[in-house]
Design an enzyme around this catalytic site. Structure first.
Site, PDB file in Angstrom:
ATOM      1  N   LYS A  54       0.569  -1.355   0.234  1.00 56.34           N
ATOM      2  CA  LYS A  54      -0.006  -0.108   0.110  1.00 56.34           C
ATOM      3  C   LYS A  54       0.908   0.844  -0.329  1.00 56.34           C
ATOM      4  O   LYS A  54       0.353   2.379  -0.363  1.00 56.34           O
ATOM      5  CB  LYS A  54      -1.104  -0.316   1.541  1.00 56.34           C
ATOM      6  CG  LYS A  54      -1.766  -1.204   0.601  1.00 56.34           C
ATOM      7  CD  LYS A  54      -2.684  -1.583   2.201  1.00 56.34           C
ATOM      8  CE  LYS A  54      -3.947  -2.489   2.013  1.00 56.34           C
ATOM      9  NZ  LYS A  54      -4.532  -2.564   3.221  1.00 56.34           N
ATOM     10  N   GLN A  98      -4.904  -1.372   9.240  1.00 52.75           N
ATOM     11  CA  GLN A  98      -4.892  -2.937   9.028  1.00 52.75           C
ATOM     12  C   GLN A  98      -5.730  -3.542   9.585  1.00 52.75           C
ATOM     13  O   GLN A  98      -5.010  -3.917  10.571  1.00 52.75           O
ATOM     14  CB  GLN A  98      -3.421  -3.275   8.384  1.00 52.75           C
ATOM     15  CG  GLN A  98      -2.900  -4.970   7.523  1.00 52.75           C
ATOM     16  CD  GLN A  98      -3.791  -4.665   6.330  1.00 52.75           C
ATOM     17  OE1 GLN A  98      -4.267  -3.924   5.820  1.00 52.75           O
ATOM     18  NE2 GLN A  98      -4.636  -5.301   5.682  1.00 52.75           N
ATOM     19  N   ASP A 121     -11.406   2.615   4.018  1.00 50.96           N
ATOM     20  CA  ASP A 121     -12.331   1.503   4.175  1.00 50.96           C
ATOM     21  C   ASP A 121     -13.496   1.212   4.261  1.00 50.96           C
ATOM     22  O   ASP A 121     -13.923   0.275   3.972  1.00 50.96           O
ATOM     23  CB  ASP A 121     -11.283   0.719   5.151  1.00 50.96           C
ATOM     24  CG  ASP A 121      -9.756  -0.212   5.550  1.00 50.96           C
ATOM     25  OD1 ASP A 121      -9.805  -0.681   4.113  1.00 50.96           O
ATOM     26  OD2 ASP A 121      -9.374   0.119   6.072  1.00 50.96           O
TER      27      ASP A 121
END
Ligand code: GUN
Length: 299
Positions: A54, A98, A121
Site C-alpha cells: 500500500k 490493517q 476502508d
C-alpha cells in the site's frame, strides 16, 4: 474450453495510472497532495506485506503516506489517541488500520474512532449504513475492486444470480448488498452461503457469478460450478511448499487448474482481486482528498 482470465494486475495498473494523472493535474499544481495514514499492529507477516504494498502504491501515484507501527501488546487507548490526532491532521485524507487486529482490541471501537470522511476502508458504521441504503459512500476496497473488475470486463450482473461464499464484514456482507442494489450496474439476485449452509454445491452450481471469500484453500472445485459461471476468487491463502525459497505458495479459495477449464471467466490468485484492493484504496483516498479540497473533478 479455457476460461477468460480476468486480469486484476492489468486493470489495477490502469487505475493507478489514472490516479497518478489526477494527482498531477488536480493536486500538484496547487501544492497539495492526497495523503494516506496506514496503521500496522503486531507482526503478522501478511499484514506487513500488504501495508508495504500500500505504501509503495501511494508513492507511485504521488500520494503522501506514512505507516504508524504498534507492537502486538500495545494499549488500545494509544491507538485511539493516534487515530484522533490523524483525524485532525490535514496531511492525511485517508486512514486505515490493517486487519486482522490482535484479540484484545475492540474492532467496533476502532471503526467508530475514525472520522467517516477519512474512512477509506468504509468500515465506520455510518459509511456501512450508507452502503446498505444504496447511498454514496466509501465502498470497502475488496468489494469495490470486484465491482470494478466486472465493470471493466463488461460482465453484467443485472438479472443474474450471484452466489457469495462468506459473510464477513470486509467482503461478503458489503458485496452482497452492493450487488442487489436497484441499479443497472448491480440488479443481481444474491445468495450468501456461509459455514452453516447445508449443501453448498446446490447453490454454487446455479451461480452466474460466484464470489469465493471464505479463506479456505481450493474449496471450490469444478463439480461445484456451471459452464456459464464467472468466478471471482477473493481468497489469499498461504499453503506450505517446502521446495520453494520462502517455503509457501499463495493459493485462492478456488481450485484454479480444474475450475478454469470449465467456467466462462475467472480471476487468478495471485493477480486477480488482490491488486485491485490496493488500487481501490488509492481511489477512495483520492475521493477523500477531492472532497476535502473541494476539487471539481469535472472541471
Ligand atoms: N485486511 C484484509 N483486507 C483488508 C482491508 O480491506 N482493509 C484493512 N484495513 N485490512 C484488511
Amino acid at each position: 474450453m479455457a476460461a477468460q482470465i480476468i486480469n486484476g494486475k492489468i486493470i489495477s495498473d490502469q487505475i493507478k495510472e489514472e490516479i497518478k494523472t489526477s494527482v498531477e493535474i488536480d493536486f500538484l499544481p496547487q501544492n497539495i497532495r492526497p495523503g494516506l495514514a496506514a496503521i500496522l499492529i503486531g507482526d503478522d507477516p501478511s499484514s506487513h506485506i500488504y501495508v508495504e504494498s500500500k505504501r509503495k502504491a501511494c508513492e507511485f501515484v504521488g500520494f503522501h503516506s506514512e505507516v504508524f507501527r504498534f507492537s502486538k501488546d500495545f494499549k488500545e487507548i494509544e491507538l485511539i489517541k493516534l487515530i484522533e490526532k490523524l483525524n485532525r491532521d490535514d496531511k492525511f485524507h485517508g486512514i486505515l488500520v490493517q486487519q486482522p487486529l490482535p484479540h484484545h482490541v475492540d474492532q467496533e471501537k476502532i471503526n467508530l474512532s475514525i472520522d467517516p470522511a477519512k474512512d477509506v476502508d468504509g468500515f465506520h458504521p455510518v459509511n456501512f449504513g450508507k452502503l446498505l441504503a444504496g447511498e454514496e459512500t466509501f465502498i470497502p476496497c475488496t468489494p469495490a475492486g470486484i465491482l470494478e473488475l466486472l465493470r471493466r470486463y463488461e460482465i453484467s450482473t443485472s438479472g443474474k444470480h450471484a452466489v457469495i461464499l462468506g459473510r464477513s464484514n470486509i467482503v461478503g456482507k458489503p458485496i452482497a448488498s452492493l450487488l442487489m442494489q436497484k441499479s443497472s450496474e448491480a440488479n443481481a439476485t444474491v445468495t450468501v452461503c456461509h459455514s452453516a449452509t447445508e449443501n453448498i454445491k446446490m447453490h454454487t452450481i446455479q451461480a452466474d457469478i460466484l464470489i469465493a471469500a471464505i479463506g479456505r484453500p481450493h474449496f471450490v472445485t469444478a463439480e461445484m460450478v456451471n459452464e456459464n459461471c464467472t468466478v471471482i476468487d477473493v481468497g489469499i491463502n498461504r499453503v506450505s511448499e517446502p521446495t520453494l525459497k520462502n517455503k509457501y505458495r499463495l493459493v485462492g479459495d478456488v481450485k484454479f487448474d480444474e475450475v478454469s477449464t470449465k467456467v466462462k471467466a475467472i480471476t487468478p490468485v495471485p493477480g486477480g482481486v488482490g491488486p485491485m484492493t490496493i488500487a481501490m484504496l488509492l481511489k477512495n483516498t483520492l475521493i477523500a482528498a477531492t472532497n476535502f479540497y473541494n476539487i471539481n473533478q469535472n472541471a
